[in-house]
Design an enzyme around this catalytic site. Structure first.
Site, PDB file in Angstrom:
ATOM      1  N   ARG A  94       0.744  -1.215   0.195  1.00 22.24           N
ATOM      2  CA  ARG A  94      -0.049  -0.034   0.098  1.00 22.24           C
ATOM      3  C   ARG A  94       0.787   1.336  -0.062  1.00 22.24           C
ATOM      4  O   ARG A  94       2.259   1.267   0.302  1.00 22.24           O
ATOM      5  CB  ARG A  94      -0.958   0.014   1.264  1.00 22.24           C
ATOM      6  CG  ARG A  94      -2.061  -0.787   1.094  1.00 22.24           C
ATOM      7  CD  ARG A  94      -3.060  -0.652   2.406  1.00 22.24           C
ATOM      8  NE  ARG A  94      -2.333  -1.026   3.674  1.00 22.24           N
ATOM      9  CZ  ARG A  94      -1.834  -0.021   4.497  1.00 22.24           C
ATOM     10  NH1 ARG A  94      -1.890   1.172   4.245  1.00 22.24           N
ATOM     11  NH2 ARG A  94      -1.361  -0.397   5.727  1.00 22.24           N
ATOM     12  N   TYR A 233      -1.443  -3.729  -6.943  1.00 16.50           N
ATOM     13  CA  TYR A 233      -1.073  -4.537  -5.436  1.00 16.50           C
ATOM     14  C   TYR A 233      -2.222  -4.277  -4.563  1.00 16.50           C
ATOM     15  O   TYR A 233      -2.471  -3.300  -4.195  1.00 16.50           O
ATOM     16  CB  TYR A 233       0.217  -4.129  -5.013  1.00 16.50           C
ATOM     17  CG  TYR A 233       0.760  -5.184  -3.975  1.00 16.50           C
ATOM     18  CD1 TYR A 233       1.654  -6.238  -4.657  1.00 16.50           C
ATOM     19  CD2 TYR A 233       0.321  -5.314  -2.983  1.00 16.50           C
ATOM     20  CE1 TYR A 233       2.033  -7.359  -4.181  1.00 16.50           C
ATOM     21  CE2 TYR A 233       1.160  -6.535  -1.920  1.00 16.50           C
ATOM     22  CZ  TYR A 233       1.622  -7.387  -2.676  1.00 16.50           C
ATOM     23  OH  TYR A 233       2.272  -8.307  -1.907  1.00 16.50           O
ATOM     24  N   GLY A 235      -4.205  -3.578  -1.285  1.00 16.59           N
ATOM     25  CA  GLY A 235      -5.141  -2.569  -1.139  1.00 16.59           C
ATOM     26  C   GLY A 235      -5.334  -1.606  -1.962  1.00 16.59           C
ATOM     27  O   GLY A 235      -6.355  -0.621  -1.918  1.00 16.59           O
ATOM     28  N   LYS A 242      -9.690  -2.157   1.630  1.00 17.02           N
ATOM     29  CA  LYS A 242      -9.464  -0.931   2.281  1.00 17.02           C
ATOM     30  C   LYS A 242     -10.128   0.373   1.676  1.00 17.02           C
ATOM     31  O   LYS A 242     -10.613   1.205   2.608  1.00 17.02           O
ATOM     32  CB  LYS A 242      -7.865  -0.794   2.129  1.00 17.02           C
ATOM     33  CG  LYS A 242      -6.987  -1.737   2.572  1.00 17.02           C
ATOM     34  CD  LYS A 242      -7.238  -2.249   3.901  1.00 17.02           C
ATOM     35  CE  LYS A 242      -6.440  -3.266   4.359  1.00 17.02           C
ATOM     36  NZ  LYS A 242      -6.492  -3.869   5.695  1.00 17.02           N
ATOM     37  N   HIS A 262     -10.745  -1.969  11.329  1.00 14.62           N
ATOM     38  CA  HIS A 262      -9.576  -2.598  10.828  1.00 14.62           C
ATOM     39  C   HIS A 262      -9.145  -3.830  11.897  1.00 14.62           C
ATOM     40  O   HIS A 262      -8.492  -3.623  12.555  1.00 14.62           O
ATOM     41  CB  HIS A 262      -8.238  -1.739  10.631  1.00 14.62           C
ATOM     42  CG  HIS A 262      -7.185  -2.592   9.969  1.00 14.62           C
ATOM     43  ND1 HIS A 262      -5.725  -2.121  10.187  1.00 14.62           N
ATOM     44  CD2 HIS A 262      -7.148  -3.421   9.078  1.00 14.62           C
ATOM     45  CE1 HIS A 262      -5.151  -2.776   9.462  1.00 14.62           C
ATOM     46  NE2 HIS A 262      -5.734  -3.691   8.886  1.00 14.62           N
ATOM     47  N   SER A 284      -1.624  -2.997  10.304  1.00 13.64           N
ATOM     48  CA  SER A 284      -1.109  -4.077   9.257  1.00 13.64           C
ATOM     49  C   SER A 284       0.157  -4.804   9.696  1.00 13.64           C
ATOM     50  O   SER A 284       1.027  -4.247  10.300  1.00 13.64           O
ATOM     51  CB  SER A 284      -0.735  -3.165   7.868  1.00 13.64           C
ATOM     52  OG  SER A 284      -2.037  -2.482   7.695  1.00 13.64           O
ATOM     53  N   CYS A 286       0.534  -7.005  12.023  1.00 15.84           N
ATOM     54  CA  CYS A 286       0.717  -6.962  13.400  1.00 15.84           C
ATOM     55  C   CYS A 286      -0.012  -8.293  14.203  1.00 15.84           C
ATOM     56  O   CYS A 286      -0.396  -8.253  15.244  1.00 15.84           O
ATOM     57  CB  CYS A 286       0.337  -5.668  13.955  1.00 15.84           C
ATOM     58  SG  CYS A 286       1.482  -4.475  13.602  1.00 15.84           S
ATOM     59  N   LYS A 288      -3.181  -9.967  13.062  1.00 16.97           N
ATOM     60  CA  LYS A 288      -4.559 -10.188  12.781  1.00 16.97           C
ATOM     61  C   LYS A 288      -4.936 -11.787  12.320  1.00 16.97           C
ATOM     62  O   LYS A 288      -5.640 -12.309  13.047  1.00 16.97           O
ATOM     63  CB  LYS A 288      -5.316  -9.225  12.105  1.00 16.97           C
ATOM     64  CG  LYS A 288      -5.359  -7.700  12.790  1.00 16.97           C
ATOM     65  CD  LYS A 288      -6.360  -6.969  12.088  1.00 16.97           C
ATOM     66  CE  LYS A 288      -5.673  -6.685  10.589  1.00 16.97           C
ATOM     67  NZ  LYS A 288      -4.269  -5.965  10.621  1.00 16.97           N
ATOM     68  N   ASP A 309      -9.510  -9.328   8.900  1.00 17.81           N
ATOM     69  CA  ASP A 309      -8.858  -7.932   8.463  1.00 17.81           C
ATOM     70  C   ASP A 309      -9.859  -6.880   8.664  1.00 17.81           C
ATOM     71  O   ASP A 309      -9.402  -5.575   9.088  1.00 17.81           O
ATOM     72  CB  ASP A 309      -8.541  -8.128   6.990  1.00 17.81           C
ATOM     73  CG  ASP A 309      -7.484  -6.928   6.828  1.00 17.81           C
ATOM     74  OD1 ASP A 309      -6.779  -6.458   7.666  1.00 17.81           O
ATOM     75  OD2 ASP A 309      -7.775  -6.022   5.616  1.00 17.81           O
ATOM     76  N   ARG A 401       2.128 -12.108  -0.143  1.00 18.55           N
ATOM     77  CA  ARG A 401       0.817 -12.439   0.435  1.00 18.55           C
ATOM     78  C   ARG A 401       0.366 -13.708  -0.286  1.00 18.55           C
ATOM     79  O   ARG A 401       0.647 -13.828  -1.314  1.00 18.55           O
ATOM     80  CB  ARG A 401      -0.066 -10.918   0.361  1.00 18.55           C
ATOM     81  CG  ARG A 401       0.411  -9.983   1.200  1.00 18.55           C
ATOM     82  CD  ARG A 401      -0.771  -9.243   1.832  1.00 18.55           C
ATOM     83  NE  ARG A 401      -0.211  -8.274   2.712  1.00 18.55           N
ATOM     84  CZ  ARG A 401      -0.603  -7.770   3.897  1.00 18.55           C
ATOM     85  NH1 ARG A 401      -1.879  -8.515   4.216  1.00 18.55           N
ATOM     86  NH2 ARG A 401      -0.053  -6.845   4.560  1.00 18.55           N
TER      87      ARG A 401
END
Ligand code: GTP
Ligand code: SPV
Ligand code: MN
Length: 628
Positions: A94, A233, A235, A242, A262, A284, A286, A288, A309, A401
């Site tokens: 992003r 890419y 988001g 997003k 989020h 992001s 971290c 989730k 997310d 990802r």
């Protein structure tokens, strides 16, 4: 359905002909067709393809991308129906610096967003999008966030010239003709337009990952529109995620009494079989996805995945807050995902996966740092170059990802598409210092205060220096579509309008010792913290009051079988009053940014915290008072 033939058939038909299809006639169809017409006239694609969402269509799209060199098909036995995409080196995450909120008034975007004058931005975008799809196919992708027809669901359409984006949206949302029918029938929808910004001149050869060095991700919150240019890419390109489900939806939520957050969403089942619903806002990369798929290390507990997310939250008639995951899939961080850290994710990825920027093994499978302890002897790295363990650089991009349907997670809740009542909200971030493993808020207002003060070390999910500490209130800094001061006020208000707001806790899995090591084992052991939290709800776990909130009383955290020394535990919960007073000064400065948009209640919370810290410094025995 064969993609090419249907496209050819559709080029010759005037666009307005789509409105004439009997199944799709209706009051909303005219507006949809007119909009598609208008974007096509501007961007001048060679072909237009209305996505119907059928499996055949998806197959053809994937096959075409393999033929064109956009995707590499992985070995059919090792990773059935799975693909690898390698992005351009300048298009890997992003781009917050290129993300704009173009509200009519600058103060409505607020001090934490890039604002641009909407009419000037429209002129800029007009120039950029003019002819930007020449030589390409323009896809029209109708999608639903939340199950089609669900009470909290919302519709949208993405126009894009990226087949990779189409394939991703098909995993991440519910796509297809059912959505178009609803739009035709007059339901509200959000307009999103995406171009990689790389028109293909006649006879020119395409590249595997077309993009443009000039990038814009633009939101018009007043007219509910998104325009994204130049990036393919994540988001930046999956605009339902997003751009819509957070930035635009946060504005819808502000105006209509709901929330777009989020957050991951899970159901936690205790040893007695009682179910609790927990939503957690972490920035992001971290943790989730990891917490959403947690496999508890303590016996008796089960975690069911609902979302990883984004969470949309609405007040229910019974005075509680209800939550859904609006997405249909996971766009998860690959590095650090392995059998030792998130075995559920590894199992989820058995097949039907679209990987981006991971490494390719010699036998046609994928690899990334952390998948296994030992790297294979030889790989093709995310840039397409030979790689060996002594290469001195990662084989997979740190923000590489996987894109996979939510239903593939073995942990997915059977009823994952339904709304669930929220019992607990967690706030967290990556904090090497200061923030204890877990802190319980004193009440909703204090909980909102905790959310507003979250700061976290930067990760590879966006541009910027990895590791640098920055504010990320509610993990929404990059995703709030309006003035964040008003957003804080909205949070306070939501707690006031429900009779039974969720309990709020702050967690930090990332505190480090003086030697730089993580003090907490994390991952499956995070269940120990959840266990304490739920036992607090049940009135069974003891807590101690400190200046920053309630922390577990000695012995109340279940550490049986955990590999944590007493020293590390002490450090995990240490509250350095001076460091916290410094933190208070930084929060004060941060709050100043918002001027008169900053809610007085949170200012009040900050001065109360300052007073508690000063009292604790004068009388260090005070934080030791046991309280339940
Ligand atoms: P976005 O998709 O970017 O919003 O991020 P996310 O919050 O879903 O990130 P994810 O769960 O994929 O976590 C990313 C990184 O955090 C991975 O490298 C994990 O290994 C690491 N991580 C997750 N949970 C823990 C934990 O409990 N402890 C430690 N030390 N690392 C963790
Ligand atoms: C994030 O950065 O928080 C993500 C990945 O979830 S992206 O969809 O690229 O924004
Ligand atoms: Mn995210």
């Amino acid at each position: 359905m064969a993609l090419i033939e249907s496209n050819t058939a559709r080029i010759v038909a005037p666009l307005s002909a789509y409105g004439a299809q009997p199944a799709l006639a209706g009051p909303g169809m005219t507006a949809l067709v007119a909009w598609v017409d208008q974007i096509a006239a501007l961007t001048r694609p060679d072909r237009i393809h209305w996505i119907d969402g059928s499996p055949d269509e998806n197959d053809a799209l994937l096959r075409q991308m393999v033929e064109d060199g956009t995707l590499i098909r992985l070995d059919e036995h090792k990773r059935p129906n799975s693909y690898l995409a390698r992005s351009d080196e300048g298009d890997v995450a992003r781009l917050e610096s290129r993300t704009f909120i173009c509200s009519e008034r600058e103060e409505d975007a607020g001090p934490t967003n890039n604002w641009a004058d909407p009419s000037e931005m429209r002129a800029t975008l007009h120039g950029l999008f003019e002819g930007s799809m020449r030589g390409r196919t323009m896809y029209v992708v109708p999608f639903s966030m939340g199950k089609i027809g669900g009470p909290i669901s919302q519709l949208g359409v993405q126009i894009t010239d990226s087949p990779y984006a189409v394939a991703s949206i098909e995993v991440m949302t519910r796509v297809g003709v059912e959505v178009t029918k609803r739009i035709a029938g007059g339901e509200a929808w959000v307009r999103t337009v995406h171009s990689v910004g790389a028109p293909l001149e006649p006879g020119a050869e395409d590249v595997a990952w077309p993009s443009n060095p000039e990038k814009y991700i633009v939101h018009f919150p007043d007219s509910l529109e998104v325009y994204s240019f130049g990036s393919g890419y994540g988001g930046n390109a999956i605009l339902a995620k997003k751009c819509y489900a957070l930035r635009i939806a946060s504005v819808l939520g502000r105006d209509n009494g709901w929330m777009a957050e989020h957050m991951l969403l899970i159901r936690l089942i205790d040893p007695q079989g009682r179910a609790y619903h927990v939503a957690a806002a972490f920035p992001s990369a971290c943790g989730k996805t990891n917490l959403a798929m947690l496999r508890p290390t303590i016996p008796g507990w089960t975690v069911e995945t609902l979302g990883d997310d984004i969470t949309w939250i609405r007040p229910g008639e019974d005075g509680r807050l209800y939550a859904i995951n609006p997405e249909g899939g996971f766009f998860g961080v690959a590095p650090g995902t392995g059998a030792a850290t998130n075995v559920t994710a590894v199992e989820t990825l058995w097949g039907n996966v679209l990987f981006t920027n991971v490494a390719l093994t010699d036998d046609g499978d994928v690899w990334w740092e952390g998948l296994t302890d030992e790297a294979p002897d030889h790989l093709i790295d995310w840039r397409g170059e030979d790689w060996a363990p002594d290469a001195g650089r990662p084989a997979a991009h740190p923000n590489s990802r996987f894109t996979v349907a939510a239903v593939q997670a073995p942990s997915i809740a059977e009823d994952w598409e339904e709304a669930v009542p929220l019992d607990v909200i967690l706030f967290g971030g990556r904090r090497a210092t200061n923030v204890p493993l877990v802190v319980e808020a004193l009440d909703w207002e204090h909980g909102v205060f905790l959310g507003s003060t979250i700061s976290s070390e930067r990760t590879a999910a966006a541009e910027g220096r990895v590791g640098e500490l920055r504010r990320d209130p509610f993990a929404m800094m990059p995703f709030c579509g309006y003035n964040m001061g008003d957003y804080f006020a909205h949070w306070l208000e939501m707690g006031r309008i429900v009779a039974e707001p969720p309990r709020v806790f702050q967690v930090n899995w990332f505190r480090r010792g003086a030697d730089g090591r993580f003090l907490w084992p994390g991952f499956g052991d995070n269940a120990r913290v959840l266990d304490w939290i739920i036992r607090r709800l049940q009135g069974e776990a003891q807590a101690v009051e400190t200046p920053i909130g309630h922390v577990p009383a000695v012995g109340s955290l279940d550490l049986e079988g955990a590999d944590v020394s007493q020293n590390d535990l002490d450090e995990l919960f240490a509250i350095d009053v001076d460091a916290w007073l410094e933190e208070v000064g930084l929060i004060d400065e941060f709050y100043d940014l918002f001027g008169d948009r900053m809610p007085a209640e949170l200012r009040g919370q900050l001065s109360a915290l300052r007073s508690r810290l000063i009292r604790a410094r004068l009388d260090p025995s005070r934080p030791q008072t046991a309280k339940d």
